[in-house]
Design an enzyme around this catalytic site. Sequence first.
Site, PDB file in Angstrom:
ATOM      1  CG  HIS A 125      10.617   0.379   4.324  1.00 24.74           C
ATOM      2  ND1 HIS A 125      11.590  -0.575   4.204  1.00 24.74           N
ATOM      3  CD2 HIS A 125      10.708   1.823   3.422  1.00 24.74           C
ATOM      4  CE1 HIS A 125      12.532   0.749   4.103  1.00 24.74           C
ATOM      5  NE2 HIS A 125      12.849   1.841   3.596  1.00 24.74           N
ATOM      6  CB  CYS A 138      12.723   4.807   4.259  1.00 23.10           C
ATOM      7  SG  CYS A 138      11.773   5.920   2.780  1.00 23.10           S
TER       8      CYS A 138
END
Length: 331
Positions: A125, A138
């Site tokens: 992301h 992440c």
Amino acid sequence: MRFGTAWRAAWVLAALLAAFPIAAQGVKPDTAPLSARSADFVWMEGEVREGPVLVVVSLDAQRAYVYRGAARIAVSNVSTGRPGFETPQGVYTVLEKRREHYSNLYDDAPMPFMQRLTWGGLALHAGALPGRPASHGCIRLPYAFAEKLFGVTSRDTTIVIARAADDPASTASTPISSVSASDAASLPYTWTPDAAHGGPLAIVYSTHDREVVVLRGASEIGRATVDLVGESRPGRHVFWLLSGARTEASVVVPGRPALRWLEISLEPEGGDREIRLADASGAGTIRVNEAFARVVYDILEPGTVLLITDAPLQSMGNAITPSVLSAERTR
């Protein structure tokens, strides 16, 4: 924003590169270099508009590389998991995509252009890039790069997360040989192709465990014991199956043509190169069950990923233990 002469030259070169597909042999698409600024990326898609997409994240280099067909079409700086929250290595597929998403673990933190890799909290992301690993696991991307990447991937796009080799290693022309039927009992395997219902193909071979796992999408469809004679190349090595075949015969499956593999560099300034699969093992000779080798060969398709790693399979992330993917959804 004002740029110096060097910056202008770099972006002119990037624009020129975008006009042409990148060849598979001896590629160094990073000649349009990224600067030390964490938000930099180069997108070089040009005329390469078709073919399977692969994303490779190098933890050591803190870079993401995007491939379509035989061409590297983009490279970007990233920020992965900080100490204590290390991003797990493995071969993943995109499970879900959301342009607008908010974390339900970390105070509704925004996660624009989220692409989920596991239900347990691993995703790509857009986010802040301080120039070092800084996330909770992440893979943070520059905002504009995350938007472009979101536009070329789909559910089931393959994502490889790996470290580079521990030491530089040159390849040696040593054979990979299959095992005759008389030796089959000594190298057991399982083959359950009906366990998957579509999706990209990935093969993970652990020289530590001397075992190979075949994944279709997020499901394991095959596993075999491998006999390794001699030493293997250290580190992690990613290969991408190209279209077409080589002129010589396969050393893995007798009577079949050898296939074309692109070895993807995990180093910041490395170049991708086409390589014979026989060269991939380095100094070691790999022997696999002939029946297993044949059933795998028959389903290979352009875009198949092969990851050779010296890490044990259980440390390679949820992609190697597909049952984990059914865990409680987080983030």
